[in-house]
Write an enzyme that holds these catalytic residues in place. Structure first.
Site, short mmCIF file in Angstrom:
data_model
loop_
_atom_site.label_atom_id
_atom_site.label_comp_id
_atom_site.label_asym_id
_atom_site.label_seq_id
_atom_site.Cartn_x
_atom_site.Cartn_y
_atom_site.Cartn_z
N GLY A 14 -0.10 10.17 0.72
CA GLY A 14 0.12 9.61 2.05
C GLY A 14 -0.70 8.39 2.40
CG HIS B 61 10.01 0.23 -6.30
ND1 HIS B 61 10.13 1.48 -6.88
CD2 HIS B 61 9.91 -0.66 -7.30
CE1 HIS B 61 10.12 1.32 -8.19
NE2 HIS B 61 9.98 0.04 -8.48
CD GLU C 79 25.73 4.62 -0.13
OE1 GLU C 79 26.25 5.04 0.91
OE2 GLU C 79 25.29 3.45 -0.27
CB ALA D 170 1.44 -5.37 -2.58
CD GLU D 171 2.49 0.81 -3.16
OE1 GLU D 171 2.62 1.88 -2.54
OE2 GLU D 171 2.26 0.76 -4.37
C1 GRF Z 1 2.40 5.53 -5.10
O1 GRF Z 1 2.75 5.55 -6.47
C2 GRF Z 1 2.96 4.32 -4.45
O2 GRF Z 1 2.96 3.21 -5.32
C3 GRF Z 1 4.37 4.74 -4.14
O3 GRF Z 1 4.28 6.12 -3.81
C4 GRF Z 1 3.14 6.68 -4.45
C5 GRF Z 1 2.28 7.48 -3.53
O4 GRF Z 1 2.00 6.75 -2.39
N1 GRF Z 1 4.92 3.97 -3.08
P1 GRF Z 1 1.24 7.47 -1.11
O5 GRF Z 1 -0.24 7.38 -1.37
O6 GRF Z 1 1.70 8.92 -1.07
O7 GRF Z 1 1.70 6.67 0.07
#
Ligand code: GRF
Length: 206
Positions: free
Chosen positions: A11, A109, A147, A179-180
């Protein structure tokens, strides 16, 4: 904007969204609930610590997949979600939900789609593929979910340098941090401010 976040693991992406809402970066948006397929997902504990409803809806609780699909849809609708956010969610999103929430489901992603995505590319596998191919730039992508697997319209991307001696774990950490955790909250901020629209499968800014 009412948000429901679907999670499976630690999370950290959920935490980034919570932090940006609490620090006011994201306005007029609220996480109504966090739903995980994994009872022990630490993401559920993060939600509870911030007074956010957290529950587990798992395929394992149902004898037929169709029952899970319907139950998950009903649960999400119960929260009157305007936006569904997949934050490290490892279950295939049921078709009935994709159809009901066309261009209202987003996913993070950990690569620059269309590289290193699709079946089998999730979590560390993505970064192993990046290192195996020897690309010098990777990153993350937020896209609307359709989809297919990682095939929907791209909303935001952010690049990250691959460094000498990177291991998959070190690279994953950098991609998450640089990034994420930046573009997922930013995509939500744009959507909450009604600043994005999809035109012929291409995301445009209003
Ligand atoms: C990680 O591998 C991230 O790159 C992908 O989901 C996985 C867990 O992310 N998006 P989180 O720490 O549970 O948000």
């Amino acid at each position: 904007l009412k948000i429901v976040v679907l999670v499976s693991g630690g999370g950290t992406n959920l935490q980034a969204i919570i932090d940006r809402i609490e620090d006011g970066t994201i306005e007029n948006a609220k996480i109504e609930a966090v739903i995980s397929n994994n009872l022990n997902a630490y993401a559920l504990d993060r939600a509870r610590k911030h007074g956010i409803k957290a529950e587990c809806v798992s395929p394992k609780q149902y004898s037929r997949r169709e029952e899970f699909n319907q139950e998950l849809l009903k649960t999400i609708q119960g929260y009157e979600a305007d936006l569904i956010v997949l934050a490290g969610y490892l279950v295939v999103v049921p078709e009935c939900i994709i159809k009901e929430y066309r261009n209202r489901i987003i996913n993070i992603h950990p690569s620059l789609i269309p590289s290193f995505c699709g079946k089998g590319y999730y979590g560390l596998n993505v970064h192993e593929g990046v290192l195996k191919r020897g690309v010098k730039i990777t990153g993350a992508t937020v896209h609307f979910v359709d989809e297919g697997t990682d095939t929907g319209p791209i909303i935001l991307q952010k690049s990250v340098e691959v460094e000498e001696g990177d291991t998959p774990e070190r690279l994953q950490k950098r991609v998450m941090e640089q990034a994420e955790w930046v573009i997922l909250p930013e995509a939500i901020r744009l959507i909450a401010n009604n600043e994005v629209t999809v035109c012929d499968g291409i995301v445009k800014r209003k």
